[in-house]
Design an enzyme around this catalytic site. Structure first.
Site, mmCIF file in Angstrom:
data_model
loop_
_atom_site.group_PDB
_atom_site.id
_atom_site.type_symbol
_atom_site.label_atom_id
_atom_site.label_comp_id
_atom_site.label_asym_id
_atom_site.label_seq_id
_atom_site.Cartn_x
_atom_site.Cartn_y
_atom_site.Cartn_z
ATOM 1 N N ASP A 27 29.708 -31.403 31.355
ATOM 2 C CA ASP A 27 30.877 -31.630 30.513
ATOM 3 C C ASP A 27 30.423 -32.071 29.120
ATOM 4 O OD1 ASP A 27 33.499 -31.999 29.717
ATOM 5 O OD2 ASP A 27 33.686 -33.981 30.633
ATOM 6 N N GLU A 28 31.255 -31.814 28.110
ATOM 7 C CA GLU A 28 30.966 -32.214 26.715
ATOM 8 C C GLU A 28 29.570 -31.728 26.287
ATOM 9 O OE1 GLU A 28 33.285 -33.238 24.993
ATOM 10 O OE2 GLU A 28 34.655 -34.506 26.128
ATOM 11 N N ARG A 81 44.088 -35.302 17.717
ATOM 12 C CA ARG A 81 44.467 -36.410 18.599
ATOM 13 C C ARG A 81 45.985 -36.541 18.680
ATOM 14 N NH1 ARG A 81 40.913 -35.739 21.372
ATOM 15 N NH2 ARG A 81 40.530 -34.027 19.957
ATOM 16 N N GLN A 88 33.969 -29.937 18.118
ATOM 17 C CA GLN A 88 34.089 -31.392 18.319
ATOM 18 C C GLN A 88 32.719 -32.050 18.452
ATOM 19 O OE1 GLN A 88 37.590 -32.765 20.766
ATOM 20 N NE2 GLN A 88 37.593 -30.631 21.427
ATOM 21 N N LYS A 126 40.550 -28.741 29.707
ATOM 22 C CA LYS A 126 39.145 -28.685 30.105
ATOM 23 C C LYS A 126 38.884 -29.363 31.454
ATOM 24 C CE LYS A 126 36.657 -31.864 28.663
ATOM 25 N NZ LYS A 126 35.861 -32.910 28.017
ATOM 26 N N THR A 127 39.377 -30.583 31.633
ATOM 27 C CA THR A 127 39.116 -31.309 32.876
ATOM 28 C C THR A 127 39.732 -30.589 34.063
ATOM 29 O OG1 THR A 127 39.062 -33.395 31.643
ATOM 30 C CG2 THR A 127 39.334 -33.538 34.028
#
Length: 677
Positions: free
Chosen positions: A224-225, A611, A255, A32-33
């Site tokens: 973002d998010e 994770r 998420q 994503k980043t």
């Protein structure tokens, strides 16, 4: 030219689709980043000025990382010109620029959580509500939710169709407190975190020319998010991004785990309704985890009905099977995890490669006891932060009062620290006079010092001495003296170090506490050196408050990490132990009497599973100690969702051949290491 050859086809599509609304559904570990950074760089490469880009994040760490990586692709000069930061930082910047329009001085104060709780308690006293019967922090949580939903003081906090969080009585109390809480903030020239979103919305709605100016400037918006946005953040984005419509939202509805603090997963699910004509791009290739881990995550989350369908996949192969471990009780669960940890470390991994994740903080105790007994270095992430420590907050309260003389919360914190003979009884009399005469508290203290009121006349000299300190340092600050110099002189003048030392029972404890003061002074000096002539004490204090609210916890060095699932979002570890896979724990039965939110609990499990990069242990206890008795526990329903091909089930009450072999291997390795010395 920016090299896009390293991106997969959906990533590349998300980067080059710059016109019109775009929703990028970025699954866990899908790069994503990387996509966000390349997208910003691509926009700049097309000839658009950096000032035309507005990128919103949820943490300062994410913003700093993005700015640095954009600078590597284009230039550091261009990256510095980007408006890139958290929602709250953007709101603060806008309010500082437009403070006159909202009737605030430029140097207003941001109330932190402690300040807010103090104001809620004061408002509760005003309406004669006992803060021992109603928890002020729960009231504050309801007020924050109300602000996130755009509810104004005087309006009902309860919403049809939304379950009560703490019960109807709490909502009624919150409705009583809300107007008084807001009045107290405004009287002290303070805003809270939610105001940093709500007040900019008010500005943009009421001042069309301001809105037009920002619409013309920010031609490209990126968030973002996005799944973590609440109702007011969505409204701010619509005001800034429409009618041009170049809004790119990046997030993952799977998420969305912050509903309890106002985030609305519906924002991402209904993006196409809020921004008509939106295009969707799905990022499903995972670059983090092995296939068996992803298969478990996919099956758990697939049971949620209201979601954007995605299925993570990887080209890394299946990897080890996920261990699903049943333990007799929570002590055995901790012993099993630490035994596996020690074997993993003996095999060459660092302690910091391992994380123990859990649903609630209470679960950490058993693991901590075993880790200490076994001598395994660990750290529980999410403890008291440096700037939340009492000694640091005392010094910062002085500085905040010098910046904003109306900050009565800070004034009351330090008016008698170090002790100067102005006790609670004296201040209560001064506060009563201030209320009757509608005076700010510091002005009321000036009148008391001048002998205006007989009931506080015995303390007039001591009050005068305190007022002189505040006025002298405030004036020097206005005249432009460096705040770091003033802070050091203040510590000497009021003997802050001596006051701290007098409260400690040992010289070592006193030295540690005094060290906190010195670290704060160094922090302020570094800020001044970094910002140069642009710096101001108000800016430093605001940044501290925003950092504590908006940033994710810092990870320790080479230690086993222990944290809740909420704190773990955005992180990854080679080896993960996800503990407590039991009904009423994960999924949780409901926090603080609130209703169970099964879809969000399923998303929490999904976050925990994803994770892990290489090895994942899902553990549960057959019984847990409750009020001195072992109570049988039911396996989490999420365990029944796991695909059989991806898991290995272990019951440590019945040792398996594999576990016996691991034990033998560990002791063989340990013996060999001892013999080699």
């Amino acid at each position: 030219m920016i090299d896009l050859s390293t991106l997969n086809p959906p990533q590349r599509e998300a980067v080059i689709t710059t016109e019109g609304p775009l929703l990028v559904l970025a699954g866990a570990g899908s790069g994503k980043t990387r996509v966000i950074v390349h997208r910003i760089a691509w926009i700049l490469q097309q000839g658009n000025p950096a000032t035309s880009v507005l990128a919103m994040t949820f943490t300062n760490k994410a913003a700093s990382e993005m700015r640095e990586r954009v600078g590597q692709l284009v230039s550091s000069r261009k990256s510095k010109e980007l408006t890139l930061g958290t929602f709250h930082a953007f709101g603060l910047h806008l309010l500082r620029q437009e403070h006159k329009r909202i009737g605030y001085p430029r140097q207003f104060t941001i109330a932190d959580a402690g300040d807010q709780a103090a104001l809620v308690k004061r408002a509760m006293r005003e309406v004669k509500i006992d803060d021992r019967s109603f928890d002020p922090r729960r009231i504050l949580g309801l007020l924050s939710l109300a602000k996130c939903e755009g509810i104004q003081p005087g309006e009902p906090i309860a919403r049809p169709g939304r379950p009560t969080i703490h019960g109807e009585e709490y909502e009624l109390v919150a409705e009583e407190v809300y107007p008084r809480y807001e009045s107290a903030l405004r009287a002290m020239a303070m805003v809270d975190f939610d105001d940093l979103i709500g007040l900019p919305i008010k500005l943009l709605r009421e001042h069309q020319e301001l809105r037009d100016r920002l619409n013309d400037r920010f031609r490209y918006l990126l968030v973002d998010e996005y799944q973590d946005t609440n109702r007011t953040q969505l409204e701010l984005l619509k005001l800034l991004g429409l009618p041009r419509g170049n809004v790119c939202a990046v997030g993952d509805d799977d998420q969305a785990i912050y509903g309890w603090r106002g985030a609305e997963v519906e924002n991402i699910l209904r993006f196409h309704l809020h921004f008509p004509g939106a295009k969707e791009v799905r990022l499903e290739q995972n670059y983090r985890s092995f296939g068996n881990i992803l298969d478990c995550a996919n099956e758990v989350i697939a049971k949620n009905e209201a979601r954007k369908v995605k299925a993570l996949f990887t080209e890394r192969g299946g990897g080890e099977k996920v261990r699903v471990v049943t333990c007799p009780n929570d002590e055995a669960e901790a012993r099993f995890a630490v035994g596996e940890l020690r074997a993993s470390i003996a095999g060459g991994r660092r302690p910091g490669d391992h994380a123990i994740l859990y649903r609630t903080n209470l679960q950490s105790r058993a693991f901590e006891e075993v880790l200490r007994a076994e001598g395994v270095p660990y750290e529980v992430v999410g403890g008291t932060e440096f700037f939340d420590r009492r000694e640091v907050k005392d010094l910062l309260a002085y500085l905040r009062l010098f910046v904003n003389n109306g900050d009565e919360v800070s004034l009351l914190r330090i008016v008698n620290f170090p002790a100067r003979g102005i006790g609670d009884a004296t201040m209560e009399k001064v506060r009563h006079r201030a209320t009757v005469e509608a005076l700010p508290l510091l002005k009321a203290m000036r009148k008391a010092a001048a002998g205006a009121w007989p009931e506080v006349a015995p303390a007039a000299g001591r009050i005068q001495a305190f007022v002189e300190i505040v006025d002298r340092y405030s004036n020097r600050l206005v005249e432009g003296e460096p705040a770091s110099r003033l802070a050091r002189e203040l510590c000497e003048e009021v003997d802050l170090r001596g006051a701290i030392a007098s409260q400690m029972t040992s010289a070592a404890a006193a030295s540690r506490r005094i060290g906190l003061i010195d670290e704060t002074l160094v922090s302020l000096e570094r800020f001044e050196a970094r910002e140069g002539k642009k710096h101001s004490l108000a800016q430093y204090l605001a940044q501290l408050t925003l950092d504590r609210r908006d940033d994710e916890p810092a990870l320790p060095g080479d230690r086993v990490v222990m944290m809740t699932l909420h704190a773990a979002k955005g992180l990854e570890f080679p080896v993960v132990f996800l503990a407590g896979l039991e009904e009423d724990l994960l999924p949780h039965k409901g926090i603080q009497g609130g209703p169970q939110d099964l879809p969000e609990e399923r998303r929490l499990a999904y976050v925990g599973i994803t994770r892990a990069r290489e090895r994942l242990f899902l553990t549960r206890s057959a019984a847990r100690l409750s009020r001195g008795k072992e109570v049988p526990r039911t396996p989490s329903r999420f365990l029944s969702d796991l695909p059989g091909h991806a898991i290995e089930e272990i019951d440590i009450a019945q040792p398996t051949e594999a576990s016996e072999l691991r034990s033998e291997t560990f002791f063989d390795e340990l013996l060999a290491r001892l013999e080699s010395r």
